[in-house]
Design a protein around this motif. Structure first.
Motif, mmCIF file in Angstrom:
data_model
loop_
_atom_site.group_PDB
_atom_site.id
_atom_site.type_symbol
_atom_site.label_atom_id
_atom_site.label_comp_id
_atom_site.label_asym_id
_atom_site.label_seq_id
_atom_site.Cartn_x
_atom_site.Cartn_y
_atom_site.Cartn_z
ATOM 1 N N LEU A 156 -7.242 8.392 8.678
ATOM 2 C CA LEU A 156 -6.036 7.933 7.992
ATOM 3 C C LEU A 156 -6.354 6.610 7.332
ATOM 4 O O LEU A 156 -6.873 5.690 7.978
ATOM 5 C CB LEU A 156 -4.900 7.686 8.990
ATOM 6 N N LYS A 157 -6.044 6.508 6.055
ATOM 7 C CA LYS A 157 -6.230 5.253 5.334
ATOM 8 C C LYS A 157 -4.859 4.787 4.877
ATOM 9 O O LYS A 157 -4.189 5.483 4.099
ATOM 10 C CB LYS A 157 -7.156 5.475 4.134
ATOM 11 N N ILE A 158 -4.427 3.652 5.390
ATOM 12 C CA ILE A 158 -3.110 3.106 5.049
ATOM 13 C C ILE A 158 -3.330 1.908 4.123
ATOM 14 O O ILE A 158 -3.999 0.935 4.490
ATOM 15 C CB ILE A 158 -2.334 2.708 6.313
ATOM 16 N N LEU A 159 -2.796 2.002 2.913
ATOM 17 C CA LEU A 159 -3.066 0.991 1.895
ATOM 18 C C LEU A 159 -2.218 -0.259 2.093
ATOM 19 O O LEU A 159 -1.046 -0.175 2.476
ATOM 20 C CB LEU A 159 -2.799 1.573 0.501
ATOM 21 N N LYS A 160 -2.822 -1.406 1.838
ATOM 22 C CA LYS A 160 -2.078 -2.667 1.894
ATOM 23 C C LYS A 160 -1.251 -2.806 0.619
ATOM 24 O O LYS A 160 -1.756 -2.534 -0.482
ATOM 25 C CB LYS A 160 -3.049 -3.838 2.031
ATOM 26 N N PRO A 161 0.006 -3.220 0.738
ATOM 27 C CA PRO A 161 0.907 -3.225 -0.422
ATOM 28 C C PRO A 161 0.346 -3.952 -1.643
ATOM 29 O O PRO A 161 0.441 -3.450 -2.765
ATOM 30 C CB PRO A 161 2.161 -3.932 0.117
ATOM 31 N N ALA A 162 -0.274 -5.118 -1.442
ATOM 32 C CA ALA A 162 -0.747 -5.909 -2.584
ATOM 33 C C ALA A 162 -1.852 -5.204 -3.361
ATOM 34 O O ALA A 162 -2.046 -5.437 -4.549
ATOM 35 C CB ALA A 162 -1.235 -7.272 -2.105
ATOM 36 N N LYS A 163 -2.610 -4.338 -2.679
ATOM 37 C CA LYS A 163 -3.756 -3.678 -3.318
ATOM 38 C C LYS A 163 -3.516 -2.181 -3.516
ATOM 39 O O LYS A 163 -4.422 -1.450 -3.899
ATOM 40 C CB LYS A 163 -5.007 -3.861 -2.450
ATOM 41 N N ALA A 164 -2.305 -1.728 -3.270
ATOM 42 C CA ALA A 164 -2.052 -0.283 -3.216
ATOM 43 C C ALA A 164 -2.323 0.415 -4.538
ATOM 44 O O ALA A 164 -2.794 1.550 -4.560
ATOM 45 C CB ALA A 164 -0.624 -0.018 -2.756
ATOM 46 N N GLU A 165 -2.052 -0.270 -5.664
ATOM 47 C CA GLU A 165 -2.190 0.415 -6.960
ATOM 48 C C GLU A 165 -3.635 0.849 -7.201
ATOM 49 O O GLU A 165 -3.899 1.996 -7.569
ATOM 50 C CB GLU A 165 -1.720 -0.505 -8.091
ATOM 51 N N ASP A 166 -4.591 -0.069 -6.997
ATOM 52 C CA ASP A 166 -6.008 0.263 -7.176
ATOM 53 C C ASP A 166 -6.433 1.384 -6.244
ATOM 54 O O ASP A 166 -7.123 2.325 -6.639
ATOM 55 C CB ASP A 166 -6.887 -0.971 -6.885
ATOM 56 N N GLU A 167 -6.036 1.264 -4.978
ATOM 57 C CA GLU A 167 -6.440 2.250 -3.977
ATOM 58 C C GLU A 167 -5.775 3.607 -4.223
ATOM 59 O O GLU A 167 -6.376 4.647 -3.974
ATOM 60 C CB GLU A 167 -6.092 1.735 -2.577
ATOM 61 N N ARG A 168 -4.552 3.581 -4.712
ATOM 62 C CA ARG A 168 -3.837 4.822 -4.998
ATOM 63 C C ARG A 168 -4.574 5.608 -6.086
ATOM 64 O O ARG A 168 -4.693 6.821 -6.025
ATOM 65 C CB ARG A 168 -2.412 4.489 -5.452
ATOM 66 N N ARG A 169 -5.074 4.863 -7.067
ATOM 67 C CA ARG A 169 -5.842 5.478 -8.152
ATOM 68 C C ARG A 169 -7.099 6.153 -7.587
ATOM 69 O O ARG A 169 -7.439 7.270 -7.959
ATOM 70 C CB ARG A 169 -6.222 4.386 -9.148
ATOM 71 N N GLY A 170 -7.760 5.457 -6.668
ATOM 72 C CA GLY A 170 -8.949 6.029 -6.042
ATOM 73 C C GLY A 170 -8.629 7.257 -5.216
ATOM 74 O O GLY A 170 -9.371 8.242 -5.228
ATOM 75 N N GLY A 171 -7.504 7.220 -4.513
ATOM 76 C CA GLY A 171 -7.085 8.373 -3.707
ATOM 77 C C GLY A 171 -6.803 9.591 -4.565
ATOM 78 O O GLY A 171 -7.165 10.723 -4.222
ATOM 79 N N ALA A 172 -6.170 9.354 -5.723
ATOM 80 C CA ALA A 172 -5.865 10.465 -6.637
ATOM 81 C C ALA A 172 -7.153 11.077 -7.185
ATOM 82 O O ALA A 172 -7.261 12.297 -7.339
ATOM 83 C CB ALA A 172 -4.982 9.970 -7.782
ATOM 84 N N LEU A 173 -8.155 10.216 -7.459
ATOM 85 C CA LEU A 173 -9.429 10.734 -7.966
ATOM 86 C C LEU A 173 -10.156 11.527 -6.882
ATOM 87 O O LEU A 173 -10.712 12.601 -7.149
ATOM 88 C CB LEU A 173 -10.305 9.589 -8.476
#
Length: 284
Positions: A47-64
């Motif tokens: 499980l990878k839980i994203l930190k709110p401040a960095k979520a946008e970058d990580e969300r993009r990576g998760g979608a890829l």
């Protein structure tokens, strides 16, 4: 009753949503928390839980990662908001092979992962991938005076190469964007990439980071023979233009230095490698 922290709330929601047990924290990075979990007593998962401040970058990576569908990359089982439920990898990073003197084998494995990631896929790619030129903003926006006086010509040359690369059109495909030896992990399915940034641009950029990696191999990375061997392998195995590969390698080394200067870190490693990369580019 004690109020739960946002992390505790996200973790308990995920445990319920996917019927998980035995959550064990394994890592905290600048962008996320990672837990090892079990699903219905079966194989472990992550499980990878994203930190709110960095979520946008990580969300993009998760979608890829989701788009890769497990080909050349860790498999994403599901995504819920800022929580990614995915395959657990308990292997070793590809960087270990280099650090143990098996750089040639590691290069072949690296190229194999890139070939898998770059395969055409029937589904449309995620829409919010970052243009590669935007990723290079730190290089183009850096004041040359931030660089040591003796290295400013290296910065200027690398900057010029980057601009030339962007001015010469290339295929535009989804890129991992941060592919290096320690972001490739062994598994029972072979070598798999983790932690993509989610970029779109020239396919040859995805091998650029290999030239200044892995961690702990700065001396090897600065050897002209190693630079030539990487360029040869990526050109022959992936069909990339050799001079373009070396151009991206030099441009990325300078970009990496700009990021480190922004963060107040030393750039000794990049300064040792950059002259060799520029020389190799000139000869290509």
């Amino acid at each position: 009753m004690v109020n739960q922290s946002p992390l505790e709330t996200a973790l308990s929601r995920a445990m319920i949503r996917w019927s998980l047990t035995k959550s064990t924290p394994v890592a905290e990075t600048a962008t996320s928390w990672v837990f090892r979990v079990e699903q219905n007593g079966r194989k472990p998962a992550a499980l990878k839980i994203l930190k709110p401040a960095k979520a946008e970058d990580e969300r993009r990576g998760g979608a890829l990662l989701n788009w890769y569908g497990g080909e050349g990359a860790v498999t994403v089982f599901d995504i819920d908001g800022d929580t990614v439920f995915m395959e657990w990898l308990d292997g070793v990073p590809l960087g270990d092979a280099v650090r143990k003197g098996r750089d040639g084998e590691a290069t072949i494995a690296f190229a194999g992962v890139v070939a898998q990631l770059h395969k055409p896929r029937p589904e449309p790619a995620p829409e919010d991938l970052i243009p590669l030129r935007q990723r290079f903003r730190a290089l183009f926006d850096t004041d040359v005076r931030a660089w040591p006086h003796t290295a400013r010509d290296l910065y200027a040359r690398a900057n010029g190469i980057a601009l030339r690369l962007f001015d010469r059109p290339a295929a535009q495909i989804p890129l991992h964007g941060d592919l290096h030896h320690d972001n490739i992990i062994s598994s029972d399915r072979g070598w798999l990439a983790i932690d993509p940034k989610g970029v779109i641009g020239d396919p040859a950029y995805d091998v650029a980071n290999a030239f200044i990696n892995p961690m702990g191999a700065d001396k090897l990375a600065a050897e002209p023979k190693r630079i030539a061997a990487l360029a040869d392998a990526f050109s022959s195995r992936l069909g990339f233009n050799r001079k373009r590969v070396l151009g991206w390698a030099a441009a990325h080394a300078a970009l990496s230095a700009c990021w480190d200067l922004e963060d107040g870190n030393a750039i000794v490693g990049q300064l040792a490698i950059l002259p060799q990369l520029l020389a190799a580019y000139d000869l290509a």
